[in-house]
Motif scaffolding. Structure first.
Motif, PDB file in Angstrom:
ATOM      1  N   LYS B 407      30.138  44.117  36.739  1.00  9.67           N
ATOM      2  CA  LYS B 407      30.377  44.239  38.480  1.00  9.67           C
ATOM      3  C   LYS B 407      30.145  42.934  40.068  1.00  9.67           C
ATOM      4  O   LYS B 407      29.830  43.512  40.758  1.00  9.67           O
ATOM      5  CB  LYS B 407      30.189  45.749  38.688  1.00  9.67           C
ATOM      6  CG  LYS B 407      30.209  46.856  38.092  1.00  9.67           C
ATOM      7  CD  LYS B 407      30.906  47.747  39.590  1.00  9.67           C
ATOM      8  CE  LYS B 407      31.873  49.262  38.687  1.00  9.67           C
ATOM      9  NZ  LYS B 407      31.427  49.089  37.162  1.00  9.67           N
ATOM     10  N   LYS B 408      30.002  42.046  39.138  1.00  6.75           N
ATOM     11  CA  LYS B 408      29.334  40.596  39.930  1.00  6.75           C
ATOM     12  C   LYS B 408      30.772  40.210  40.908  1.00  6.75           C
ATOM     13  O   LYS B 408      32.192  41.081  40.194  1.00  6.75           O
ATOM     14  CB  LYS B 408      29.422  39.738  39.502  1.00  6.75           C
ATOM     15  CG  LYS B 408      28.211  39.721  39.007  1.00  6.75           C
ATOM     16  CD  LYS B 408      26.673  38.452  39.096  1.00  6.75           C
ATOM     17  CE  LYS B 408      25.985  38.848  38.904  1.00  6.75           C
ATOM     18  NZ  LYS B 408      25.450  38.455  37.054  1.00  6.75           N
ATOM     19  N   LYS B 409      30.439  39.718  41.989  1.00  4.07           N
ATOM     20  CA  LYS B 409      31.966  38.838  42.870  1.00  4.07           C
ATOM     21  C   LYS B 409      32.548  38.435  41.916  1.00  4.07           C
ATOM     22  O   LYS B 409      32.184  37.249  41.663  1.00  4.07           O
ATOM     23  CB  LYS B 409      31.521  39.187  44.211  1.00  4.07           C
ATOM     24  CG  LYS B 409      32.346  39.770  45.354  1.00  4.07           C
ATOM     25  CD  LYS B 409      31.725  39.164  46.911  1.00  4.07           C
ATOM     26  CE  LYS B 409      32.495  38.204  47.389  1.00  4.07           C
ATOM     27  NZ  LYS B 409      32.439  38.068  48.447  1.00  4.07           N
ATOM     28  N   LYS B 411      34.667  34.582  42.086  1.00  6.52           N
ATOM     29  CA  LYS B 411      34.736  33.833  43.384  1.00  6.52           C
ATOM     30  C   LYS B 411      35.861  32.464  42.933  1.00  6.52           C
ATOM     31  O   LYS B 411      36.469  32.511  44.136  1.00  6.52           O
ATOM     32  CB  LYS B 411      33.302  32.801  42.885  1.00  6.52           C
ATOM     33  CG  LYS B 411      33.302  31.457  43.986  1.00  6.52           C
ATOM     34  CD  LYS B 411      32.316  30.177  43.702  1.00  6.52           C
ATOM     35  CE  LYS B 411      31.083  30.808  44.515  1.00  6.52           C
ATOM     36  NZ  LYS B 411      29.283  30.072  44.467  1.00  6.52           N
ATOM     37  N   GLU B 425      39.281  33.691  45.394  1.00  8.00           N
ATOM     38  CA  GLU B 425      39.844  34.949  45.797  1.00  8.00           C
ATOM     39  C   GLU B 425      41.241  35.529  46.411  1.00  8.00           C
ATOM     40  O   GLU B 425      42.083  36.126  45.760  1.00  8.00           O
ATOM     41  CB  GLU B 425      38.690  36.003  46.058  1.00  8.00           C
ATOM     42  CG  GLU B 425      38.655  36.790  45.114  1.00  8.00           C
ATOM     43  CD  GLU B 425      39.237  38.644  46.209  1.00  8.00           C
ATOM     44  OE1 GLU B 425      39.268  37.888  47.264  1.00  8.00           O
ATOM     45  OE2 GLU B 425      39.534  38.750  46.279  1.00  8.00           O
ATOM     46  N   ASP B 453      32.140  33.606  38.949  1.00  9.73           N
ATOM     47  CA  ASP B 453      31.898  34.535  40.234  1.00  9.73           C
ATOM     48  C   ASP B 453      30.297  33.823  40.795  1.00  9.73           C
ATOM     49  O   ASP B 453      30.460  32.672  40.508  1.00  9.73           O
ATOM     50  CB  ASP B 453      31.235  35.651  39.037  1.00  9.73           C
ATOM     51  CG  ASP B 453      30.036  35.667  38.334  1.00  9.73           C
ATOM     52  OD1 ASP B 453      29.653  35.938  37.415  1.00  9.73           O
ATOM     53  OD2 ASP B 453      29.264  34.427  38.458  1.00  9.73           O
ATOM     54  N   GLU B 454      29.736  35.285  41.211  1.00 10.52           N
ATOM     55  CA  GLU B 454      29.549  34.188  42.310  1.00 10.52           C
ATOM     56  C   GLU B 454      27.915  33.584  41.919  1.00 10.52           C
ATOM     57  O   GLU B 454      27.166  32.783  42.814  1.00 10.52           O
ATOM     58  CB  GLU B 454      28.342  35.636  43.181  1.00 10.52           C
ATOM     59  CG  GLU B 454      27.866  36.642  42.284  1.00 10.52           C
ATOM     60  CD  GLU B 454      27.644  38.135  42.931  1.00 10.52           C
ATOM     61  OE1 GLU B 454      29.010  39.021  43.108  1.00 10.52           O
ATOM     62  OE2 GLU B 454      26.609  38.165  43.389  1.00 10.52           O
TER      63      GLU B 454
END
Lengths: 256, 564, 201
Positions: B407-409, B411, B425, B453-454
């Motif tokens: 569930k990472k954000k 990027k 994003e 991702d982040e």
């Protein structure tokens, strides 16, 4: 056959029958040199001995002859025999080494010939031939490249340009097992640099190097297209997904 | 294998193959590179043994297939006609599969795909969310075809488009249809295939060549290998149709040396096609002659560039040539040469067979048909996704791709490999479309999409791409060889915490010259990773340079001052 | 061969079909800088210094004049702003490789470059390839060639061939723009010279 008079050709010295037999034996063993050369050699050696050494040698010989332990050969011939033996050994060693190298070159050339025949000696298939040579030997021996250049009538510099252009080719013998870590973009994002660190830790060599015992060669590669297995390590064509340091050790240990 | 001398022969053969297969169950197992790494070959062998053991040999056929697309879940086993789909199958599961599903028609729950959102187990392959949003016109047949069987392809209707083209249409007709379909190159250029074919056709010279660029050097892209391995005949059929339209007599398939399985399968496919009279002299009795040679090459990134590829086929190192005179006019041995990508060729039999209207009905205004995207990186469902042009990136990442692990954000999404660009994003609602993505600075390239991702550092990633390009540069021209190298040196300094004031401006200065003055597309697009990441992630650069700190902690800064 | 008319720097120039812009320009008295060009050799397009701006009626592009063939009606700018920017940076990049050699100095005076902002890594070889191409195309001996790729590309004499052919010839020595070639040759003739085997390490 008419019996020939045993004629000594050397100046001044007449060989006794035993001496003549010994000389013949020596000549046969040496497989070279006339009796003259053999005797000349003996004289040369004698001349190198100092008067004291000569005296000492003669005394030893007399003692030997008196005790009956040595057969009655003259001093020069005894020395000759020893020297001839030494020469024979050195000659044999050199012959073996040269033969070995020659055999290696001939083997390489005949293997290259087979590959040439497979592609019908078509010079536009040069890269494919070099791929096959690399595949067979795990490196590109110089003889093979030179032979390709001559048989295909392609300038040597073109063959070498191809051979040095690609990382997949090596001009030095590579290890028995090839290990590579993918550094493609998907693997990068999933931790390929960390995997490479683990592999170099275990193997103790850097990418591009071969282990001292010639067991492993490590390389990086750019995307064999198995991005679902990222980060990827390939050993002898078998793919491994994200092995831990322990797993890497196990895999390497299994490679004999 | 009888030589097919007419369309009727082909139709008869098809009927024979289809009637032989009637009433038999089929078990398809994904057995490509990804699958084999996870034991799919053992699964296939176990299936064959177990089926024989349980006396089902006459009722069931096991097919060793290429990639179906869902690489993350391989080995995948699909049982037809029920379409029961088992994922992540192990050899130990095989006895149960045979006795329960094959013999008694019972489904094994634990082997079914489980939807991570609903927790539900899904039995039918086409209902799995990963596949539902796709339109698998090119890749879909991989499920039904054994890699080494031309008969399987023919049974599905394969080579009927070839028969139609050779026996019912003139070369000009075929050319017109491809032009009207607006099929664009799917290898990275995005150039209209029909126009390229026309230039080659009209170029002076009797001997012409048609090439399949199966090199696939773009890191992160693996769709060409999946098509070639899983369905080589679709590419071959397209190539022959194209050669007919262009007037080419000799074809080449340019393949990398490091996929022995693909080389083997393609060689077998060529032999089988020849035996059936679908290659060689007087194909299908049409009077058209065409030969295809497989050219195995080392494959570095620049080998994928069309002029470099042709230089390589001629027997030299892949050094690009200036394209002021197109290769369509002067290519291999200075003869007209038409080069297209694997996916492009695979679309040709579909267009000829199903018609232009069918093709133009899929996609957007400027980009017709489907595109196979290779989704990789920090994404749950790594694999190949075939979507109609016009699908948004958001749908790709979340609906089909299943989102980011843990569930990472998100990027950024990096599209098109080193010659493409990054999209943050905020631009995720852009569509998969040649023009739209080009204008956004992220040309689609071959269709690789790396999800970041982040936890990923954009500066480091750009540096990685630059390193890749510096490594792959042939070294002929100064801007690429020296310019990219100097840019790499600057990036290395930045990532080690030794960035200096003015570095960003210097990078931009070198980028401009490298883009303008390089000889080939590699050099001309080499600065893209830098310019793109500076544009969208300038703050990360500034943190590295001014504060000597990597916001994600990825870059190992030599100086520890300013950490935080 | 038909004649074509083109415009170079606002001057009308007539040229024969099949000529390159460089040839046409040189004939008309224009001075376009080159480093990898040689009259006896096929055009290479490697140094990019001869880049010019060309407008063919549809669009403007930057092309290397040594390779691009003249077409009727094209407009060529040999010293546009973009072109000068390119040449300046190329010279700086080369200066980092071969600092202060005469050829770079001469062009440096014209474009105001007498130093470089890049770290100097003096191999002294700018890889223009004139020596390799001369030996291949004119002398047909192939005593030297390119090995390696990318930044690790170098020019190498092949000792066996060079030992036999070069003492009789040596013509490439005077062609080398940086003058490093004779030293390169001398190195490979030293006893104990081993062919470098790592080019991509």
């Amino acid at each position: 056959m008419a019996k020939k008079k045993t004629k000594s050709t050397f100046i001044g010295i007449k060989a006794t029958p035993e001496q003549a037999a010994l000389l013949a034996k020596l000549q046969e063993q040496l497989k070279s040199g006339t009796k003259t050369e053999v005797l000349l050699k003996g004289l040369e050696l004698l001349a190198q001995l100092s008067p004291d050494e000569t005296t000492a040698a003669l005394e030893t010989l007399s003692a030997d002859m008196a005790s009956g332990s040595q057969p009655a050969t003259s001093l020069e011939l005894a020395r000759l025999e020893a020297e001839a033996q030494q020469y024979r050994n050195v000659l044999q060693q050199t012959k073996n080494k040269t033969e070995g190298v020659m055999r290696q070159v001939i083997k390489q050339i005949s293997q290259t010939d087979k590959i040439l025949a497979h592609y019908g000696s078509d010079s536009s298939e040069l890269v494919q031939m070099i791929i096959d040579i690399q595949h067979e030997n795990h490196w590109l021996p110089k003889e093979a490249l030179v032979w390709l250049s001559q048989k295909l009538d392609v300038p040597l510099n073109q063959v070498y340009q191809i051979a040095t252009f690609y990382k997949a080719f090596s001009l030095v013998p590579k290890g028995k097992h090839s290990v590579s870590v993918c550094m493609g973009s998907a693997c990068q994002v999933r931790g390929a640099p960390a995997l490479l660190d683990r592999v170099t830790e275990v193997l103790k060599i850097a990418p591009g190097e071969t282990s001292p015992d010639m067991r492993f060669s490590l390389d990086t590669e750019n995307c064999p297209g198995c991005c679902a297995l990222a980060p990827l390590m390939v050993v002898d064509g078998i793919y491994y997904c994200n092995p831990s340091a322990k797993e890497i050790k196990q895999i390497m240990a299994a490679c004999k | 294998m009888p030589k097919l001398k007419s369309a009727a022969d082909l139709a008869k053969l098809r009927q024979e193959i289809q009637s032989q297969a009637k009433g038999k169950k089929v078990v398809s197992v994904t057995n490509g590179a990804d699958g084999r790494a996870r034991g799919s070959q053992e699964v296939v062998q176990a299936l064959v043994k177990e089926i024989e053991k349980q006396g089902l040999k006459d009722k069931v056929r096991v097919k060793s297939t290429g990639c179906h697309g869902f690489c993350e879940k391989e080995p995948i086993v699909i049982i037809f006609p029920e379409e029961i789909c088992y994922v992540e199958v192990k050899p130990a599961d095989v006895p149960e599969i045979v006795s329960a599903t094959l013999a008694q028609g019972k489904t094994i729950e634990r082997l079914l795909y489980q939807d991570p959102n609903t927790g539900k187990r899904i039995s039918k392959e086409s209902e799995i969310p990963f596949y539902k949003a796709q339109n698998r016109v090119v890749l879909g047949n991989n499920r039904f075809i054994d890699m080494e069987s031309i008969d399987d392809y023919i049974a599905l209707g394969g080579y009927s488009a070839l028969a139609k083209a050779l026996l019912e249409m003139t070369p000009e007709d075929v050319l017109t249809q491809i032009k009207e379909s607006n099929l664009k190159g799917r290898g990275g250029g995005g150039f209209p295939a029909g126009r390229k074919w026309e230039t080659t056709r009209n170029a002076p010279g009797k001997i012409k060549y048609a090439i399949v660029n199966a090199h696939e050097g773009e890191p992160g892209a693996f769709m060409d290998r999946a098509i070639l391995l899983g369905n080589p005949h679709s590419v071959l059929e397209g190539l022959i149709i194209g050669a007919y339209a262009i007037g080419a007599s000799q074809g080449y398939i340019y393949l990398r040396h490091d996929s022995p399985q693909t080389i083997d399968v393609v060689n077998k496919a060529l032999t089988q096609a020849e035996k059936y009279g679908l290659l060689g002299k007087n194909i299908l009795g049409s009077g058209f002659d065409f030969n295809v040679e497989l050219h195995r090459d080392i494959g570095i990134f620049v080998s994928g560039e069309s002029t470099a590829l042709m230089t390589s086929i001629e027997g030299s190192v892949p050094e690009p040539r200036p394209k002021y005179i197109h290769t369509s006019v002067s290519g291999i041995h200075q003869r007209p040469t038409n080069l297209n990508n694997v996916e492009t060729w695979a679309n040709v039999p579909l267009i000829i067979g199903k018609g232009v209207a069918w093709f133009t009905g899929i996609g957007t205004e400027v980009s017709k048909g489907t595109k196979i995207i290779s989704l990789a990186g920090n994404i749950n469902n790594t694999g190949l996704v075939e979507v109609p042009m016009g699908v948004t990136l958001r749908e790709l990442v979340y609906d089909i791709g299943g989102g980011i692990p843990d569930k990472k954000k998100l990027k950024a999404v990096y599209v098109g490999g080193p010659l493409g660009g990054c999209l943050p994003e905020s631009q995720l609602d852009l569509k998969v479309d040649f023009d739209e993505l080009w204008e956004a600075g992220a040309p689609i390239g071959a269709g690789s999409m790396i999800v970041m991702d982040e936890t990923n550092c954009m500066v480091n990633f750009a540096r990685y791409f630059l390193n890749f390009l510096a490594d792959e540069s042939c070294g002929k021209c100064i801007p690429c060889r020296e310019g990219v190298y100097q840019m790499l040196k600057i990036m290395n300094r930045i990532c080690q915490g030794e960035g200096r004031d003015g570095d960003i401006e210097l990078l931009e200065e070198i980028s401009a010259v490298v883009m303008d003055a390089s000889l080939c597309a590699l050099g001309q697009t080499a600065p893209n990773p830098i310019t793109g990441t500076i544009k969208h992630f300038r703050k990360e650069y500034e943190a590295h340079i001014e504060q000597k700190r990597c916001p994600t902690g990825v870059c190992q800064m030599l100086a520890t001052v300013g950490r935080g | 061969m038909s004649e074509v008319t083109l415009t170079i720097d606002d001057k009308e120039v007539k040229a024969k079909e099949g000529m390159t812009i460089l040839e046409a320009a040189q004939e008309a008295g224009f001075d376009i800088p080159t480093l990898c060009h040689h009259d006896k050799l096929a055009p290479y397009g490697g140094c990019r210094l001869c880049t010019v701006e060309v407008n063919d009626g549809r669009r403007t592009r930057l092309v290397t004049s040594c390779v691009y063939q003249v077409k009727d009606g094209i407009t060529v700018k040999t010293e546009s702003e973009k072109v000068i920017k390119i040449r300046k940076l190329l010279l700086e990049l080369l200066w980092a490789r071969a600092p202060g050699v005469q050829a770079l100095r001469d062009y440096g005076i014209k474009y105001g470059i007498d130093r470089t902002k890049f770290d100097i890594g003096p191999t002294c070889c700018i890889l223009c390839g004139q020596c390799v191409r001369y030996c291949a195309e004119v002398k047909k001996k192939n005593a030297l060639g390119f090995v390696g790729r990318g930044i690790r590309r170098q020019v190498m004499f092949f000792p066996e061939i060079a030992a036999e052919e070069c003492p009789k010839c040596g013509e490439c020595f005077s062609i080398c723009p940086t003058g490093v070639l004779p030293s390169n040759y001398a190195l490979t003739q030293l006893p104990g010279f081993t062919f470098p085997t790592r080019f991509l390490g």
